[in-house]
Design an enzyme around this catalytic site. Structure first.
Site, PDB file in Angstrom:
ATOM      1  CB  THR A   1      -4.303   4.283   8.667  1.00  0.00           C
ATOM      2  OG1 THR A   1      -3.632   3.231   7.971  1.00  0.00           O
ATOM      3  CG2 THR A   1      -3.268   5.231   9.231  1.00  0.00           C
TER       4      THR A   1
ATOM      5  CD  GLU B   1      -2.839   1.403   2.262  1.00  0.00           C
ATOM      6  OE1 GLU B   1      -2.985   0.511   3.086  1.00  0.00           O
ATOM      7  OE2 GLU B   1      -3.622   2.356   2.127  1.00  0.00           O
TER       8      GLU B   1
ATOM      9  CG  ASP C   1      -3.673  -2.399   4.088  1.00  0.00           C
ATOM     10  OD1 ASP C   1      -2.973  -1.543   4.661  1.00  0.00           O
ATOM     11  OD2 ASP C   1      -4.847  -2.198   3.736  1.00  0.00           O
TER      12      ASP C   1
ATOM     13  CG  ASP D   1      -7.469  -2.492   6.054  1.00  0.00           C
ATOM     14  OD1 ASP D   1      -7.477  -1.541   5.258  1.00  0.00           O
ATOM     15  OD2 ASP D   1      -8.469  -3.188   6.300  1.00  0.00           O
TER      16      ASP D   1
ATOM     17  CG  ASP E   1      -7.959  -1.543   1.125  1.00  0.00           C
ATOM     18  OD1 ASP E   1      -7.194  -1.094   1.983  1.00  0.00           O
ATOM     19  OD2 ASP E   1      -8.359  -0.890   0.139  1.00  0.00           O
TER      20      ASP E   1
HETATM   21  C1  IPD Z   1      -9.379   1.636   4.432  1.00  0.00           C
HETATM   22  C2  IPD Z   1     -10.145   0.726   5.360  1.00  0.00           C
HETATM   23  C3  IPD Z   1     -11.598   1.140   5.394  1.00  0.00           C
HETATM   24  C4  IPD Z   1     -12.222   1.128   4.025  1.00  0.00           C
HETATM   25  C5  IPD Z   1     -11.426   2.001   3.074  1.00  0.00           C
HETATM   26  C6  IPD Z   1      -9.963   1.554   3.059  1.00  0.00           C
HETATM   27  P1  IPD Z   1      -6.832   2.129   5.075  1.00  0.00           P
HETATM   28  O1  IPD Z   1      -8.020   1.245   4.367  1.00  0.00           O
HETATM   29  O2  IPD Z   1     -10.051  -0.606   4.931  1.00  0.00           O
HETATM   30  O3  IPD Z   1     -12.371   0.277   6.200  1.00  0.00           O
HETATM   31  O4  IPD Z   1     -13.543   1.595   4.113  1.00  0.00           O
HETATM   32  O5  IPD Z   1     -11.996   1.858   1.782  1.00  0.00           O
HETATM   33  O6  IPD Z   1      -9.231   2.391   2.183  1.00  0.00           O
HETATM   34  O7  IPD Z   1      -6.821   3.448   4.355  1.00  0.00           O
HETATM   35  O8  IPD Z   1      -7.170   2.257   6.507  1.00  0.00           O
HETATM   36  O9  IPD Z   1      -5.604   1.299   4.834  1.00  0.00           O
HETATM   37 CA    CA Z   2      -6.182  -0.537   3.740  1.00  0.00          CA
END
Ligand code: IPD
Ligand code: CA
Length: 274
Positions: free
Chosen positions: A100, A79, A95, A98, A222
Site C-alpha cells: 500500500t 487484511e 490481501d 499488498d 501477505d
Molecule cells: C506489507 C508489504 C511489505 C512488507 C510488510 C507488509 P502491506 O504489506 O508486503 O513488503 O515488508 O511486512 O506488511 O501493508 O503493504 O499490505
Molecule cells: Ca500486505
C-alpha cells in the site's frame, strides 16, 4: 497448511486458481481506477507509518462479493477485516493491496493477492501487479505461471552472488532488529532489494528475478498466494526451524541456496527480532 500436501482434486484446484486469478485481475483494475483519488490524511493502521486507503477497503469488498457470488459457502480472511466463516472447507485469504505504501506514492510494486486454502492447505493462488499487467498464479502440484508461462526459481548455490529481497515491519523495535540482521547479511551477499510487496517478492523468487526472499513478521494474507507460487516454481519456502513459513518468519529460495541462507540468518537471530 503446507502446500506440499497431495490428494486434492486437480479440477477443484484448477477452478479455484482460475477464480482467484480472474477476481485478482478485476480488483487490480479497480485499484488502478482509484489511484488518482488517493488521500493519505489520517489513514494509518498498526502504526503511524502503516498506511491504508479507501482503495484497500474497496478492493477487499469487491473481492469478497465476487468470491461469495460464485462460492457462497466458502470462508474468507481479509487484511481489512472482511472475515467470513464458511462451511465448504475452502477459505480465501485476501490481501486487497499488498504494498500500500508503494500504491500511495505511485511506485509500481503493489499487487492484489488471493489464495484459496482447502481444509487448511493452500491449493491455489494468484498475485496480480496491475501496473505492469503481470499475472502470477499457481495450483498445488500444477506449477506456477506468469502470464501463462511456466516459472522456475534460480538454481543459485552461492551466497556471494545471491541477490536477496527482504522487507521490514511497521514498528520501530522490529525495524531496529531487522536493520541489525542486515549488517550481518549485506557484506556476505551480492546485494539486497526492498521492493515493498511481500507477495511480489515471493513471485520474484518464483520467476528468478531475485535468488531469495526473507522477512520476519508477515501476516498470512501477505504470504499465502506468493508462498504457493514460489513453492510451485521449485523454491523451498519455510521458516528457519524446518517448519512451514508463518507470520514468524519466511525464507524462500532455490533448494541449494536455502541451507546456506538459513544458517546465516539463524546466526544473525533473524527470527528473534521483536
Ligand atoms: C506489507 C508489504 C511489505 C512488507 C510488510 C507488509 P502491506 O504489506 O508486503 O513488503 O515488508 O511486512 O506488511 O501493508 O503493504 O499490505
Ligand atoms: Ca500486505
Amino acid at each position: 497448511m503446507t502446500p506440499s500436501s497431495a490428494g486434492t482434486s486437480p479440477s477443484l484446484i484448477n477452478d479455484l486458481r482460475v477464480l482467484a486469478t480472474r477476481i485478482a485481475v478485476d480488483a487490480g483494475e479497480l485499484i488502478e481506477a482509484m489511484r488518482d483519488e488517493v488521500d493519505l490524511s489520517g489513514m494509518t493502521k498498526s502504526s503511524s507509518v502503516d498506511v491504508v486507503t479507501a482503495a484497500d477497503k474497496a478492493s477487499e469488498v469487491f473481492i469478497i462479493e465476487h468470491i461469495l457470488a460464485e462460492r457462497p459457502d466458502d470462508g474468507i480472511l481479509g487484511e481489512e477485516g472482511g472475515d467470513v466463516i464458511g462451511t465448504s472447507g475452502v477459505r480465501w485469504i485476501v490481501d486487497p493491496i499488498d504494498g500500500t505504501t508503494n500504491y500511495v506514492y505511485d511506485i509500481p510494486a503493489y499487487s492484489v493477492s488471493i489464495a484459496a486454502e482447502l481444509d487448511g492447505v493452500i491449493v491455489a493462488g494468484a498475485v496480480v501487479e496491475p501496473k505492469s499487467n503481470s499475472v502470477y498464479d499457481a495450483g498445488l502440484n500444477a506449477g506456477a505461471r506468469k502470464n501463462g508461462e511456466p516459472l522456475s526459481c534460480t538454481p543459485k548455490a552461492e551466497l556471494e552472488t545471491a541477490l536477496i529481497a527482504t522487507g521490514f515491519g511497521y514498528t520501530a523495535d522490529r525495524r531496529a532488529g531487522q536493520a541489525a540482521v542486515l549488517t550481518t547479511l549485506l557484506p556476505q551477499v551480492r546485494d539486497i532489494r526492498r521492493f515493498g510487496s511481500a507477495a511480489l517478492d515471493l513471485c520474484a523468487v518464483a520467476d528468478g528475478r531475485v535468488d531469495a526472499y526473507y522477512e520476519k513478521g508477515l501476516n498470512l494474507w501477505d504470504l499465502a498466494a506468493g508462498w504457493l507460487i514460489a513453492a510451485e516454481a521449485g523454491a523451498t519456502v519455510a521458516d528457519l526451524r524446518g517448519g512451514d513459513p508463518s507470520p514468524e518468519f519466511v525464507l524462500a529460495s532455490g533448494p541449494d541456496l536455502f541451507g546456506l541462507l538459513r544458517d546465516l540468518l539463524d546466526g544473525a537471530k533473524a527470527d528473534q527480532v521483536p
